[in-house]
Write a protein that holds these residues in place. Sequence first.
Motif, PDB file in Angstrom:
ATOM      1  N   SER A   1       0.837  -1.195   0.000  1.00 46.71           N
ATOM      2  CA  SER A   1       0.000   0.000   0.000  1.00 46.71           C
ATOM      3  C   SER A   1       0.869   1.240   0.000  1.00 46.71           C
ATOM      4  O   SER A   1       1.668   1.456   0.928  1.00 46.71           O
ATOM      5  N   ARG A   2       0.715   2.060  -1.019  1.00 49.42           N
ATOM      6  CA  ARG A   2       1.505   3.291  -1.128  1.00 49.42           C
ATOM      7  C   ARG A   2       1.189   4.260  -0.005  1.00 49.42           C
ATOM      8  O   ARG A   2       2.063   4.978   0.484  1.00 49.42           O
ATOM      9  N   ALA A   3      -0.071   4.277   0.446  1.00 47.60           N
ATOM     10  CA  ALA A   3      -0.481   5.233   1.464  1.00 47.60           C
ATOM     11  C   ALA A   3       0.155   4.960   2.820  1.00 47.60           C
ATOM     12  O   ALA A   3       0.218   5.857   3.672  1.00 47.60           O
ATOM     13  N   ASP A   4       0.628   3.738   3.076  1.00 47.59           N
ATOM     14  CA  ASP A   4       1.181   3.402   4.387  1.00 47.59           C
ATOM     15  C   ASP A   4       2.634   3.845   4.558  1.00 47.59           C
ATOM     16  O   ASP A   4       3.161   3.800   5.675  1.00 47.59           O
ATOM     17  N   ILE A   5       3.310   4.258   3.502  1.00 46.83           N
ATOM     18  CA  ILE A   5       4.733   4.587   3.563  1.00 46.83           C
ATOM     19  C   ILE A   5       4.900   6.106   3.555  1.00 46.83           C
ATOM     20  O   ILE A   5       4.368   6.806   2.695  1.00 46.83           O
ATOM     21  N   ALA A   6       5.644   6.597   4.548  1.00 46.75           N
ATOM     22  CA  ALA A   6       5.870   8.030   4.679  1.00 46.75           C
ATOM     23  C   ALA A   6       6.898   8.503   3.655  1.00 46.75           C
ATOM     24  O   ALA A   6       7.537   7.711   2.954  1.00 46.75           O
ATOM     25  N   LYS A   7       7.065   9.843   3.582  1.00 47.36           N
ATOM     26  CA  LYS A   7       8.010  10.416   2.631  1.00 47.36           C
ATOM     27  C   LYS A   7       9.434   9.941   2.879  1.00 47.36           C
ATOM     28  O   LYS A   7      10.232   9.814   1.949  1.00 47.36           O
ATOM     29  N   ASN A   8       9.752   9.692   4.165  1.00 41.33           N
ATOM     30  CA  ASN A   8      11.115   9.242   4.479  1.00 41.33           C
ATOM     31  C   ASN A   8      11.296   7.741   4.286  1.00 41.33           C
ATOM     32  O   ASN A   8      12.309   7.172   4.680  1.00 41.33           O
TER      33      ASN A   8
ATOM     34  N   PRO B   1      12.002   0.981   8.328  1.00 42.08           N
ATOM     35  CA  PRO B   1      12.237   1.172   6.891  1.00 42.08           C
ATOM     36  C   PRO B   1      11.335   0.242   6.080  1.00 42.08           C
ATOM     37  O   PRO B   1      11.099  -0.910   6.461  1.00 42.08           O
ATOM     38  N   ALA B   2      10.832   0.757   4.964  1.00 40.12           N
ATOM     39  CA  ALA B   2       9.832   0.004   4.193  1.00 40.12           C
ATOM     40  C   ALA B   2      10.204  -0.054   2.727  1.00 40.12           C
ATOM     41  O   ALA B   2      10.953   0.777   2.206  1.00 40.12           O
ATOM     42  N   TYR B   3       9.639  -1.072   2.062  1.00 38.57           N
ATOM     43  CA  TYR B   3       9.808  -1.270   0.628  1.00 38.57           C
ATOM     44  C   TYR B   3       8.422  -1.401   0.018  1.00 38.57           C
ATOM     45  O   TYR B   3       7.589  -2.165   0.493  1.00 38.57           O
ATOM     46  N   LEU B   4       8.167  -0.619  -1.051  1.00 37.17           N
ATOM     47  CA  LEU B   4       6.872  -0.644  -1.715  1.00 37.17           C
ATOM     48  C   LEU B   4       6.926  -1.591  -2.901  1.00 37.17           C
ATOM     49  O   LEU B   4       7.743  -1.439  -3.804  1.00 37.17           O
ATOM     50  N   VAL B   5       6.056  -2.598  -2.885  1.00 38.06           N
ATOM     51  CA  VAL B   5       5.988  -3.559  -3.983  1.00 38.06           C
ATOM     52  C   VAL B   5       5.381  -2.858  -5.197  1.00 38.06           C
ATOM     53  O   VAL B   5       4.381  -2.153  -5.081  1.00 38.06           O
ATOM     54  N   PRO B   6       5.967  -3.027  -6.369  1.00 36.61           N
ATOM     55  CA  PRO B   6       5.408  -2.385  -7.569  1.00 36.61           C
ATOM     56  C   PRO B   6       3.968  -2.820  -7.813  1.00 36.61           C
ATOM     57  O   PRO B   6       3.535  -3.905  -7.411  1.00 36.61           O
ATOM     58  N   GLU B   7       3.222  -1.952  -8.484  1.00 39.56           N
ATOM     59  CA  GLU B   7       1.822  -2.251  -8.789  1.00 39.56           C
ATOM     60  C   GLU B   7       1.726  -3.468  -9.711  1.00 39.56           C
ATOM     61  O   GLU B   7       2.641  -3.760 -10.476  1.00 39.56           O
ATOM     62  N   GLY B   8       0.588  -4.154  -9.631  1.00 38.00           N
ATOM     63  CA  GLY B   8       0.354  -5.318 -10.471  1.00 38.00           C
ATOM     64  C   GLY B   8       0.542  -6.634  -9.753  1.00 38.00           C
ATOM     65  O   GLY B   8       0.235  -7.693 -10.310  1.00 38.00           O
ATOM     66  N   GLN B   9       1.025  -6.591  -8.517  1.00 40.59           N
ATOM     67  CA  GLN B   9       1.212  -7.817  -7.745  1.00 40.59           C
ATOM     68  C   GLN B   9      -0.011  -8.018  -6.840  1.00 40.59           C
ATOM     69  O   GLN B   9      -0.394  -7.115  -6.096  1.00 40.59           O
TER      70      GLN B   9
END
Length: 955
Positions: free
Chosen positions: A696-703, A735-743
């Motif tokens: 989820s993109r919304a769960d990851i902050a700018k940092n 620290p977080a990693y955003l999985v690309p869309e489509g998964q």
Amino acid sequence: MKTWFHSWRAAIRIARRDAWRSKGRSALVLAMIALPILGVSALDLTYRSSELSPAEQAERSMGAADAIFRDARVEGVPILQDPRGESHTPVKDYKDDPWPNGPTDVAKTFPAGSTVLTDRAGVAKLTTTHGLLSADVRELKASDPMTRGIMPLLSGRFPEKNDEVMATSHFLEVSGLSIGSTLSARNFDRTYRIVGSYELPDSLGADQINALPGAFLAPYGKAAEKAGLPTPDVSTAYLVRSSGGFTWNKVQQINTKGVAVTSRAVLLDPPADSEVPLYAKEGWRTYDSSPAADAAAYAAIATVVGLAMLEICLLAGPAFAVGARRSRRQLGLVGANGGARSHIRAIVLSGGLVIGVAAAVLGTVLAVILTLALQPVLEDMMNQRFGAFDVRPLELLGIALLAVLTGLLAAIVPAVTASRQTVLASLTGRRGVRRSSRVLPLIGLGAVLLGVAIALFGSIVTESSVIVGGGSAIAELGVVAMTPALVGLFGRAGRWLPLSPRLALRDAVRNRGRTAPAVAAVLAAVAGTVAVSTFMASNEAQSRAGYEARLPHGAVSAFVQEEGGRDVPAVRDAVQRLFPVDVRADVERVAVGKPTCPVWGGGPGCGRYETVIPLENECPMYATNLGGGDPSEKFTPEQRRKMLTDDWRCSQESSGGWVFTDGGLLVGDAKLLQVLGVDDPGAVKALADGKVVSFSRADIAKNGTYGIKQVTDLAAADKASEKGLPAPGKISSIPAYLVPEGQESYGVNALMTPATAKAAGLSTVPAGSYFSTERMPDSEQRQKLDGELAKLGSGVELHVEQGFVDDDSLFVIALAIFAGLVTIGAAGIATGLAQADAEADLKTLAAVGAPPRVRRTLSGFQCGVVAAMGVILGSAAGVLPAIGLRLTEERDAIRYYEEAISQGWDNGMSGPPYIPIVVPWETLAGLLVAVPLGAALLAALVTRSRGALARREAT
């Protein structure tokens, strides 16, 4: 008057004699009329017997007590309640103020000199011969006369000591225990001996044990608390007996102290709605149906009954015509001896009257006998005991009169036809030639056009399914009226057919009086089947298109939420042993407070956690509003629509599946990604580097961090929520990693390893596992696993992803079989009438040297022609109501969709609602090909090849 009576008495005697002579035909018509009467009468008896009177309801709920007192849990503030004591609310409107939530001292409301029994209830996992079984535990002194009727004793005796219990018969059946056995509970060191068996008349399938007050629930709660588990919830009620009982005024006085009352006197004599203050409050009222809804329901019932009677008349009418045709010489003799046409009509109508009365008596008597004989089975199916066996003579008489009316209606057309025959034609066997009516097809065409217009009006303008159904019924009746003309159109195809089918089609067209009713009967049955099948096939296509898989196909998930995941290892082992597992991914969940705390928090020493959404990522429509209220109300519908469509923060796209943790956060390793089919090397590397993998993109902050807040003070969190403030708590940023869309993540929004969780100061407990399988587990493996899990007694959330499964396919097949049977029956009756008419033609064929098989093939084609015509017309007529209903659903869904978009409930990413119209070609193919072919073959098989060769009479 005397002449009329004697003529009808003679007609009835003749009809009774003819019915007895033609036992086969009479039995067929009798069965057609009696079976619906049997079913409806049995349904009436069952419904009335299961409908409890207020006195019976009171006996089952409170025994011999006068009332049941319950704490409303509103800290003793005055309340308003409904007459049954099932609903209540504080008198004061608290609106934005904190709602009162706390106990009151119910004992202070008992009248002086009253007798009181305490009735406590809870739930425990009890030991059985198979393992553990979650069951209700009730503490009520069942031996007290005040409890008579609440839990009738079946065998054994009532508990007399603190280490004795009795159990419901269903509990003994499923647990494998019996009277004399001992049982205990999980985390409980006490044992109890079963001394009796009882049942709950309103819940025969309940798993429950009964103990003396204070003998089980209190010590069990202490044992659970000692084991670090939440104390089981216990509800308490009081059975109260007091001189004079409790009137509605007394009940309202007790309500002022925060206590709800169910009173026997009020149940027996309830107050008017105007005397119930609760119903005057906004949002509280009785939900009785309106006069318009009642009228619509009665209209629907009348339509169904009318169509059923029409179907029976169409099926039985040709049978009466067969009898009249074979008795034409007898009827001719009546005319030759001075009988008028009215006497001929009376004789044929009396045949319908005799069969109708016999069907009414037989159906009613069998209904009473079968309902009495099957009462235990019916009670088990309904999960409750009947009250008194309630026979309502007027209702049964009304149902029986329908049978008589149906018999008379079925005999009207044959009676009129027979009365129009001349005496000479009847005595010589001449059939004569009558032109078919030209008015009836025009009336039918008008009815078809009117019905189609009404159905389209209902589906497009009013969006009312009742109007659509009514229009469809009118159109179908119009097609039935047009049947003679439509049968004539089929005759034009005869020039291209071989001899036997050409003769069969010519005979059917020339004798429309007997062909049309049979074709119409087939038409009605097939039209109903096609309509329902089309509607259900369309629903299936819609459900299939909207289905969201919870896991990849063939994958399995198993979760345990109870007792801190105590049974998770056993569940994992059971699935691993019994299923063809390929990869197993164990997962944990974050726990705040004691490990045994519930997933969503609550209870002493328990907290919860929240996924922190950065302020810059919050959707403006859902952002925290410090002033309270709904933040989306600040925007216009167009602004809400634009945000849902263009602002990624407001996206509501579903990732499929569901995970029972807050924010969809799980603790596991890269195996989970493998089971879910997530092919992203970056995610695997991020887990190894100690990062949170987020979908989820919304769960990851700018940092680039993922925030988790641990809330330990739930009371403070609730107060902050009332003020529109964030809950206080410690936030861990990882620290977080955003999985690309489509998964596809199947509901998993975030994943971290146990080491990452530990480093962030988060405690975890076992939650369950995901499994990929080498092949789909079969039914035997599922049953074995269900048996293993049942022994654990835990609430295991098990899911095997099988893809979309249509649960209505068997129902469609059953409908097709029913339509096929009706088709064969109607065609068979028409074939019998055709053989009676065509005997002279068959003799001529035999005399000129026709092979014996011609008789058999002609009979088969006669039956097949009738079936084919009815199926073709019924298939065309049945599509209309299904299309109308689907159009109605589509307009309703589009209206709701547009409203949801304008209000901000839906972002429109899924597009407009998909309401397809699908024709069930498999069902149609079976009806159009298999049913006529089967009817033809069956008729050919049961027809004799050789008839008696005799001289043909001159015509």
